[in-house]
Design a protein around this motif. Structure first.
Motif, PDB file in Angstrom:
ATOM      1  N   GLY A 228       0.788  -1.226   0.000  1.00 50.49           N
ATOM      2  CA  GLY A 228       0.000   0.000   0.000  1.00 50.49           C
ATOM      3  C   GLY A 228       0.823   1.280   0.000  1.00 50.49           C
ATOM      4  N   GLU A 229       2.136   1.157  -0.208  1.00 54.12           N
ATOM      5  CA  GLU A 229       2.989   2.352  -0.229  1.00 54.12           C
ATOM      6  C   GLU A 229       3.797   2.380  -1.525  1.00 54.12           C
ATOM      7  N   TYR A 230       4.112   3.573  -1.996  1.00 56.65           N
ATOM      8  CA  TYR A 230       5.006   3.680  -3.149  1.00 56.65           C
ATOM      9  C   TYR A 230       6.393   4.111  -2.681  1.00 56.65           C
ATOM     10  N   THR A 231       7.398   3.708  -3.430  1.00 57.73           N
ATOM     11  CA  THR A 231       8.783   4.090  -3.155  1.00 57.73           C
ATOM     12  C   THR A 231       9.407   4.576  -4.454  1.00 57.73           C
ATOM     13  N   VAL A 232       9.989   5.771  -4.427  1.00 57.07           N
ATOM     14  CA  VAL A 232      10.614   6.307  -5.635  1.00 57.07           C
ATOM     15  C   VAL A 232      11.864   5.500  -5.974  1.00 57.07           C
ATOM     16  N   VAL A 233      12.046   5.233  -7.262  1.00 53.67           N
ATOM     17  CA  VAL A 233      13.272   4.592  -7.735  1.00 53.67           C
ATOM     18  C   VAL A 233      14.353   5.675  -7.720  1.00 53.67           C
ATOM     19  N   GLU A 234      15.308   5.519  -6.835  1.00 53.62           N
ATOM     20  CA  GLU A 234      16.327   6.564  -6.681  1.00 53.62           C
ATOM     21  C   GLU A 234      17.637   6.168  -7.350  1.00 53.62           C
ATOM     22  N   GLY A 235      18.498   7.146  -7.498  1.00 50.78           N
ATOM     23  CA  GLY A 235      19.863   6.887  -7.949  1.00 50.78           C
ATOM     24  C   GLY A 235      20.023   6.731  -9.451  1.00 50.78           C
ATOM     25  N   LEU A 236      19.006   7.078 -10.225  1.00 49.83           N
ATOM     26  CA  LEU A 236      19.140   6.966 -11.681  1.00 49.83           C
ATOM     27  C   LEU A 236      19.983   8.122 -12.203  1.00 49.83           C
ATOM     28  N   ASP A 237      20.781   7.826 -13.183  1.00 53.80           N
ATOM     29  CA  ASP A 237      21.640   8.846 -13.771  1.00 53.80           C
ATOM     30  C   ASP A 237      20.797   9.760 -14.680  1.00 53.80           C
ATOM     31  N   ILE A 238      20.951  11.053 -14.530  1.00 53.34           N
ATOM     32  CA  ILE A 238      20.211  11.993 -15.371  1.00 53.34           C
ATOM     33  C   ILE A 238      21.218  12.674 -16.304  1.00 53.34           C
ATOM     34  N   ASP A 239      21.142  12.367 -17.582  1.00 56.33           N
ATOM     35  CA  ASP A 239      22.099  12.969 -18.529  1.00 56.33           C
ATOM     36  C   ASP A 239      21.629  14.365 -18.947  1.00 56.33           C
ATOM     37  N   ALA A 240      22.420  15.040 -19.760  1.00 58.36           N
ATOM     38  CA  ALA A 240      22.143  16.447 -20.078  1.00 58.36           C
ATOM     39  C   ALA A 240      20.799  16.618 -20.796  1.00 58.36           C
ATOM     40  N   PHE A 241      20.514  15.752 -21.775  1.00 61.74           N
ATOM     41  CA  PHE A 241      19.249  15.860 -22.494  1.00 61.74           C
ATOM     42  C   PHE A 241      18.067  15.646 -21.541  1.00 61.74           C
ATOM     43  N   SER A 242      18.171  14.650 -20.684  1.00 62.75           N
ATOM     44  CA  SER A 242      17.093  14.345 -19.738  1.00 62.75           C
ATOM     45  C   SER A 242      16.894  15.500 -18.755  1.00 62.75           C
ATOM     46  N   GLN A 243      18.011  16.073 -18.305  1.00 64.17           N
ATOM     47  CA  GLN A 243      17.920  17.186 -17.367  1.00 64.17           C
ATOM     48  C   GLN A 243      17.199  18.375 -18.000  1.00 64.17           C
ATOM     49  N   GLU A 244      17.492  18.601 -19.258  1.00 58.70           N
ATOM     50  CA  GLU A 244      16.841  19.687 -19.995  1.00 58.70           C
ATOM     51  C   GLU A 244      15.323  19.442 -20.063  1.00 58.70           C
ATOM     52  N   CYS A 245      14.938  18.203 -20.366  1.00 53.43           N
ATOM     53  CA  CYS A 245      13.512  17.849 -20.446  1.00 53.43           C
ATOM     54  C   CYS A 245      12.845  17.991 -19.079  1.00 53.43           C
ATOM     55  N   ILE A 246      13.533  17.530 -18.041  1.00 51.58           N
ATOM     56  CA  ILE A 246      12.979  17.601 -16.688  1.00 51.58           C
ATOM     57  C   ILE A 246      12.835  19.059 -16.249  1.00 51.58           C
ATOM     58  N   ASN A 247      13.826  19.874 -16.578  1.00 55.45           N
ATOM     59  CA  ASN A 247      13.754  21.295 -16.220  1.00 55.45           C
ATOM     60  C   ASN A 247      12.551  21.976 -16.879  1.00 55.45           C
ATOM     61  N   LYS A 248      12.275  21.590 -18.100  1.00 52.99           N
ATOM     62  CA  LYS A 248      11.178  22.220 -18.847  1.00 52.99           C
ATOM     63  C   LYS A 248       9.819  21.878 -18.231  1.00 52.99           C
ATOM     64  N   THR A 249       9.613  20.594 -17.937  1.00 54.62           N
ATOM     65  CA  THR A 249       8.318  20.200 -17.369  1.00 54.62           C
ATOM     66  C   THR A 249       8.188  20.731 -15.941  1.00 54.62           C
ATOM     67  N   LEU A 250       9.309  20.797 -15.216  1.00 52.75           N
ATOM     68  CA  LEU A 250       9.291  21.360 -13.864  1.00 52.75           C
ATOM     69  C   LEU A 250       8.927  22.847 -13.895  1.00 52.75           C
ATOM     70  N   ALA A 251       9.505  23.572 -14.854  1.00 50.72           N
ATOM     71  CA  ALA A 251       9.212  25.012 -14.947  1.00 50.72           C
ATOM     72  C   ALA A 251       7.728  25.232 -15.220  1.00 50.72           C
ATOM     73  N   GLU A 252       7.153  24.396 -16.072  1.00 51.81           N
ATOM     74  CA  GLU A 252       5.723  24.526 -16.367  1.00 51.81           C
ATOM     75  C   GLU A 252       4.891  24.289 -15.106  1.00 51.81           C
ATOM     76  N   LEU A 253       5.236  23.247 -14.365  1.00 47.46           N
ATOM     77  CA  LEU A 253       4.494  22.918 -13.143  1.00 47.46           C
ATOM     78  C   LEU A 253       4.625  24.009 -12.093  1.00 47.46           C
ATOM     79  N   GLN A 254       5.837  24.539 -11.952  1.00 51.40           N
ATOM     80  CA  GLN A 254       6.029  25.600 -10.959  1.00 51.40           C
ATOM     81  C   GLN A 254       5.254  26.848 -11.353  1.00 51.40           C
ATOM     82  N   GLY A 255       5.156  27.091 -12.658  1.00 52.24           N
ATOM     83  CA  GLY A 255       4.336  28.205 -13.145  1.00 52.24           C
ATOM     84  C   GLY A 255       2.869  28.008 -12.775  1.00 52.24           C
ATOM     85  N   GLU A 256       2.380  26.784 -12.960  1.00 52.42           N
ATOM     86  CA  GLU A 256       0.984  26.494 -12.585  1.00 52.42           C
ATOM     87  C   GLU A 256       0.785  26.665 -11.082  1.00 52.42           C
TER      88      GLU A 256
END
Ligand code: NAI
Length: 327
Positions: free
Chosen positions: A291-319
């Motif tokens: 009944g609980e979720y656990t985040v999968v931690e420790g994954l490597d985030i490369d430059a392209f992925s970081q760029e994508c994550i930053n973009k979706t994060l910026a949108e969410l923070q704007g909302e």
């Protein structure tokens, strides 16, 4: 036999409701041995309440052995009483020409009211899934309105994006969709979400190596998954409903019954994972057990992925900035 659990569903007379309720009542969400009581919420509007009665007549006519009770409500304070699971489907999605501020104000009111009601009357362990768009921000609003409940029990639906991505990868590789493991979707349920198959495997082999085409990833895969909702509307004349209901069933079933170590995607309030600021309602790869979720931690985030994550994060923070004054 098991004691019935209470499942509240809002927007119960809508499209997704019609594709969802019968599957909950048949045991597809919580198991074939778990009786359920459906607590259905619709707006007080006479037409909506009448349509809800019609859906309930059909539920009756299915004679589901697991359907232990069913109630129609027009007030969240009664609809959410003692509820163990709450699927918040009803909302006001963005209509043509609707201003962002208007969208956020209407949903701010709906999800503040519903969060307060959950806070006041729901089970202290209620598991909440927000489907109604903008899903992440609506979940955030409800969480902020419910200070006495566990913030981590408020979740937003990214599972449709996850399932869409899995099917696209199955088609691309010619493999069975069930063979794809370790897929992740980061961020907002919106075209900015980042479906990430860098860690995905099929029968133990790397999907990234199998495809080996970053141009396809960037120019075909991500836009196809991101704009899939719009493509469905264009083709069907209506927004996705059966696939959305299916994703809601998958999300709740996996949360309640576990994933046996497999990764799924849930929108959850960040605790700072991967540099995502605390409380941002963000899609993360998780596993579920007991009944609980656990985040999968420790994954490597490369430059392209970081760029994508930053973009979706910026949108969410704007909302989330846009609703601050409503909280
Ligand atoms: P719909 O318009 O067919 O049904 C929505 C129902 O919600 C209506 O019957 C309406 O009366 C009811 N409703 C509105 N406000 C309510 C409130 N405050 N309390 C209770 N009921 C309320 O819409 P549909 O197709 O069922 O979609 C529902 C929502 O799900 C939309 O916001 C849509 O954008 C969203 N959605 C989210 C997806 C996701 O992946 N997170 C995927 C597909 C749709």
């Amino acid at each position: 036999s098991k004691k019935p659990v209470r499942v509240a569903v809002t927007g119960a007379a809508g499209q997704i409701g019609y594709a969802l309720l019968f599957r909950i009542a048949s045991g597809e969400m919580l198991g074939k041995d778990q009786p359920v009581i459906l607590q259905l919420l619709e707006i007080p509007d006479e037409k909506a309440q009448k349509a809800l009665k019609g859906v309930m007549m059909e539920l009756e006519d299915c004679a589901f052995p697991l359907l232990a009770g069913m109630e129609a409500h027009s007030d969240p304070m009664t609809a959410f009483k003692d509820t163990d699971y709450a699927l918040l489907v009803g909302s006001r999605p963005r209509g043509p020409g609707m201003e962002r501020a208007e969208l956020l104000a209407i949903n701010g009111a709906i999800f503040t009211t519903q969060g307060k009601a959950l806070n006041a009357v729901a089970s202290r362990d209620v598991k909440v899934l927000v489907v109604g768009n903008p899903a992440n921000t609506n979940a955030y609003i409800a969480m902020k309105a419910a200070p006495d409940l566990k913030p981590g029990n408020f979740t937003a639906m990214l599972r449709l994006d996850h399932n869409r991505a899995a099917s696209q990868l199955a088609a691309k590789t010619g493999k069975a969709v069930s063979s794809i493991k370790k897929l992740a979707v980061w961020g907002n349920h919106s075209p900015t979400m980042y479906a990430d198959y860098r860690f995905a495997t099929i029968d133990g082999a790397s999907v990234k190596d199998m495809i080996n085409d970053q141009v396809w990833n960037k120019d075909v895969f991500l836009p196809t998954v991101g704009k899939r909702g719009a493509a469905i509307i264009e083709a069907r004349g209506l927004s996705s409903a059966a696939s959305a209901a299916n994703a809601a069933i998958d999300h709740m079933r996996d949360w309640a019954l576990g994933t046996n170590g497999e990764w799924v995607t849930m929108g959850i309030p960040s605790q700072g994972w991967y540099g995502i600021p605390k409380e941002v309602m963000f899609g993360f790869p998780v596993t579920c057990a007991n009944g609980e979720y656990t985040v999968v931690e420790g994954l490597d985030i490369d430059a392209f992925s970081q760029e994508c994550i930053n973009k979706t994060l910026a949108e969410l923070q704007g909302e989330q900035d846009g609703v601050k004054h409503l909280l």
